[in-house]
Each structure stands twice: as structure tokens, then as C-alpha cells.
Design an enzyme around this catalytic site. Structure first.
Site, mmCIF file in Angstrom:
data_model
loop_
_atom_site.group_PDB
_atom_site.id
_atom_site.type_symbol
_atom_site.label_atom_id
_atom_site.label_comp_id
_atom_site.label_asym_id
_atom_site.label_seq_id
_atom_site.Cartn_x
_atom_site.Cartn_y
_atom_site.Cartn_z
ATOM 1 N N ASP A 276 0.817 -1.216 0.000
ATOM 2 C CA ASP A 276 0.000 0.000 0.000
ATOM 3 C C ASP A 276 0.849 1.263 0.000
ATOM 4 O O ASP A 276 0.600 2.192 -0.779
ATOM 5 C CB ASP A 276 -0.952 0.006 1.203
ATOM 6 C CG ASP A 276 -2.101 -0.979 1.024
ATOM 7 O OD1 ASP A 276 -2.161 -1.644 -0.024
ATOM 8 O OD2 ASP A 276 -2.927 -1.102 1.948
ATOM 9 N N SER B 198 -6.700 -6.662 8.834
ATOM 10 C CA SER B 198 -5.532 -5.780 8.806
ATOM 11 C C SER B 198 -4.896 -5.728 10.188
ATOM 12 O O SER B 198 -5.572 -5.897 11.208
ATOM 13 C CB SER B 198 -5.925 -4.368 8.359
ATOM 14 O OG SER B 198 -6.761 -3.759 9.325
ATOM 15 N N ARG C 66 1.279 7.270 16.971
ATOM 16 C CA ARG C 66 1.131 8.226 15.869
ATOM 17 C C ARG C 66 1.834 9.560 16.106
ATOM 18 O O ARG C 66 2.431 10.115 15.179
ATOM 19 C CB ARG C 66 -0.344 8.443 15.550
ATOM 20 C CG ARG C 66 -1.096 7.195 15.075
ATOM 21 C CD ARG C 66 -0.247 6.259 14.309
ATOM 22 N NE ARG C 66 -0.982 5.152 13.695
ATOM 23 C CZ ARG C 66 -0.428 4.010 13.364
ATOM 24 N NH1 ARG C 66 0.863 3.812 13.610
ATOM 25 N NH2 ARG C 66 -1.124 3.046 12.793
ATOM 26 N N ASP D 282 -6.574 7.272 12.487
ATOM 27 C CA ASP D 282 -5.157 7.581 12.297
ATOM 28 C C ASP D 282 -4.934 8.826 11.459
ATOM 29 O O ASP D 282 -3.987 9.581 11.694
ATOM 30 C CB ASP D 282 -4.435 6.385 11.673
ATOM 31 C CG ASP D 282 -4.061 5.344 12.714
ATOM 32 O OD1 ASP D 282 -4.071 5.681 13.912
ATOM 33 O OD2 ASP D 282 -3.757 4.202 12.329
#
Length: 408
Positions: free
Chosen positions: A16, A181, A98, A127
């Protein structure tokens, strides 16, 4: 938004983000810098360098960094001083990673003269919010590119065709859609989507990656001791360890006993509910130990105030406001409370559970002479309780008198 000249991309090396890398080059005609962070996700990261070079990235524009110690020391540990859990259960493993990634993106942008940063978060999740709020807090003029909100590659088929058209290697196991995922770092693994989307269905056993099934965990309990200094864990069984090494060790210990599994339907900041399977073995042990040492070293008023502040603090982290003034204000109060949170906690791990079985400290507020059922040698005069109770009962008695006077 004007086209960027140079973009720093949060790059995992996977399919990705490799597609995103090439899309940035094609769509914007810009120079791309890649940043790959070792957060303890358990994957070999050097292949990301080769993939970036294959896609035309100059060696000096490829950043691969081990940030595990910084991650635990400057982000995980401050959060655990607050005993932070979101919606009563979630230990914020994805959320807390993050701001560190965003921080490095902005720093690398400054170092390389880039005018934009990019991430691979989708337009449905939290996110994107966390990355971008952190980026803007650190550089209000930075451009942020979120390809999943911009491009027309809306299906797996179109993504794979784009990859084939631009000679991006596709591993055989990437041609079909993954059953779920995964996001991983040293604090946790997070699994969601596909086979996990129906919250009425039990998660398949193959989803769990870090923890033994509690039913298959050892039949003999394990006891460990964790030492604390000013609210941070510093040792296991008397051995001094760095923050990242300590959390790694706790992951190993907690994982083999099946500790730290969570099946949660949470309320995302963007509005929808989502179901996630989380594994946080070391963090679950650490939280239990930290609360254990606070039980004897933290004053009741401070402890209760911390518990009142904690949901707000946790929500700020979950929603992406790590670099906000309100989080920093709360952190200052929390850190002040930890001045005497020093000592040792003994824990028992068994079949998916961890519990405190002992705690001791030179800073302890626990006084055996005050709580004993035996002769306390004058440490506490029980007659004092009568006045204490009468004073606290005064307003209740006045209310009762009024009810009687008013006939109800």
C-alpha cells in the site's frame, strides 16, 4: 493546495505505501523522502530500503530509524503514569505511536527542505486525524497529503493494476485480500476488518499473534517483581532495564501466560463504531503493577483526582491531541503526582490473568499500626470517629428535618 516540491512519506515498505510512493511521484511529480520507523512491530525493516530504491528514491532520502527507546520512554511511559485506558478497556497502543511518527516526519521535512508530509491512513479511521493534528501542531505551515482521501484507486483491483502498470513488485500473498488488517508496535498489536467486522462472531484463533491462548498457557503460575522510580518501571526481578528492553521482556512474560487480550467495539473519533482485537501483554502487566505501587505511595485525594482526570487524558490521546496544551497540562499534574511512586510490586501471572500479590516501598503511606485489629498502642483514638461522623452527618440531618417538617 499547490503541488508540493518534496514530500516525506511515512513508509512501511508494504504494497500500500509503495503504491502511495509511486502515486505521489506520478500525481505530483515531486521528490519523495521515505521514513520507516522501527517501533517494535517485529518485522525486518531493511527490505523497505531496497523497495524504496527500486522505486527511484535516492539513498540519502531513505530514513530507517530505530525509535523503540524514544517510543517507550517519551510516549508509552508518560501515558502509563496516568493509568490511561480509553472507554475503560483500551490501552491506546495504536494511538500513542502516531504522534512520534508525525514528530519525525516533521523533523525530517525540516532537515530535507520538504514542504509536505504524507501518510497511508484511510479516510474512515482515526489515524488520519492523529497524524494530521500532530503534524499541524508541530508545523502549522506544512502540507499534508492523504492519498486515500484523494485518489480514485478505490478497490483492490485498481490498486493492483496501478502497481502492475508501474512495475511495483507484488508478493503472491498480497494478490488476494488479507483476512484482516494488522497494526503492530512494541506496546500492542491491533487487528480489525474483514473476518472481524461482525461483532457477534468470535474472533478466529489465528488472529492472535502475541499471546498464547489462556487455556493453553502454563499450568504453573509465574511470579515477577517490577521496580518503579517516580512512576516509571525500571527493573524486572531486580535487573535494571532500559524502557524498550523492559517492555519487550514484559511482552514475552505476559504473552506466554495469555495476558492482555481484548475484543473491543469502540467509538471512533470520526463517529462510527469499530471492532478491534487487541493484544497488549506487557502493557497489561505494566498497568496492573503501576496501580499496585500507587496503592501504597499515592495519597487518596491525589489518586482519586487522577482517576477523574484519566478518561479525559485518554480521550485526548485517542483523538490525536498529544501535542495539545490541555494534554500537556494534564501531564504536568500527573507527573507531579508521581514524585513518590517508587518501590516494588510482586505480580502473579496465570491463565490470562495478572494480579498484584505484594507491594513495598520506602515511600509507603501504609501504616500497619493505624489499621491493625490488634492493640494499636495509641496510634488511633477510635473515639475521634464520633465527631467526624456527626460533622459529616450534619447536612444529612438537616435535610431529613426539612422533609419531616414539610410532611414528606
Amino acid at each position: 493546495m499547490s503541488k508540493p516540491r518534496k514530500v516525506v512519506l511515512a513508509y512501511s515498505g508494504g504494497l500500500d505505501t509503495s503504491i502511495i510512493l509511486k502515486w505521489l511521484q506520478v500525481e505530483y511529480g515531486c521528490e519523495v523522502v521515505t521514513f520507516t520507523a522501527d517501533l517494535g512491530q517485529g518485522e525486518e525493516l531493511e527490505p523497505a530500503r531496497a523497495k524504496a530504491e527500486l522505486l527511484g528514491i535516492a539513498p540519502e532520502n531513505i530514513y530507517i530509524e530505530d525509535v523503540r527507546e524514544e517510543f517507550v520512554r517519551d510516549f508509552v511511559f508518560p501515558m502509563f503514569r496516568a493509568n490511561a485506558v480509553y472507554e475503560g478497556l483500551y490501552l491506546l497502543g495504536t494511538s500513542i505511536a502516531r504522534p512520534l511518527i508525525s514528530k519525525r516526519l516533521i523533523e525530517i521535512a525540516a532537515e530535507t527542505g520538504a514542504d509536505a508530509v504524507a501518510h497511508g491512513a484511510t479516510g474512515k479511521g482515526n489515524d488520519q486525524v492523529r497524524f494530521e493534528l500532530s503534524a499541524y501542531a508541530l508545523n502549522p505551515d506544512i502540507k499534508v497529503i492523504a492519498p486515500w482521501r484523494e485518489w480514485k484507486l478505490s478497490s483492490r483491483t485498481t490498486l493492483l493494476k496501478f502497481a502492475e502498470d508501474h512495475q511495483i513488485p507484488i508478493a503472491k500473498d498480497k494478490r488476494g485480500e488479507a483476512p484482516f488488517s494488522v497494526d503492530a508496535n512494541l506496546l500492542h498489536t491491533s487487528s480489525e476488518g474483514k473476518v472481524l467486522e461482525n461483532p457477534a462472531e468470535d474472533a478466529p484463533d489465528y488472529v492472535y499473534q502475541r499471546t498464547t491462548n489462556p487455556e493453553d498457557a502454563p499450568d504453573t503460575p509465574e511470579f515477577i517483581e517490577i521496580g518503579f522510580e517516580r512512576g516509571d518501571a525500571v527493573s524486572i526481578n531486580g535487573e535494571a532495564l532500559s524502557p524498550a528492553t523492559l517492555l519487550t521482556r514484559l511482552n514475552e512474560i505476559g504473552g506466554r501466560h495469555g495476558v492482555g487480550r481484548l475484543d473491543l467495539v469502540e467509538g471512533r473519533f470520526v463517529g462510527m463504531k469499530s471492532r478491534g482485537i487487541y493484544e497488549t501483554p506487557g502493557g497489561t502487566v505494566l498497568l496492573e503493577a503501576h496501580r499496585g505501587i500507587e496503592q501504597i505511595t499515592l495519597d487518596r485525594g491525589a489518586a482519586h483526582l487522577k482517576d477523574e482526570l484519566m478518561p479525559r487524558y485518554a480521550e485526548l490521546i485517542y483523538n490525536g491531541f498529544w501535542f495539545s496544551p490541555e494534554r500537556e497540562m494534564l501531564q504536568a499534574a500527573i507527573d507531579h503526582s508521581q514524585a513518590h511512586v517508587t518501590g516494588t510490586v510482586r505480580l502473579k501471572l496465570y491463565k490470562g490473568l495478572v494480579r498484584t500479590v505484594g507491594r513495598w516501598s520506602e515511600h509507603s503511606l501504609y501504616s500497619e499500626s493505624h489499621v491493625t485489629f490488634e492493640d494499636d498502642a495509641g496510634a488511633y483514638d477510635q473515639k475521634d470517629a464520633a465527631g467526624f461522623i456527626k460533622l459529616n452527618a450534619l447536612r444529612l440531618r438537616l435535610l431529613a428535618m426539612r422533609r419531616r417538617r414539610m410532611g414528606g
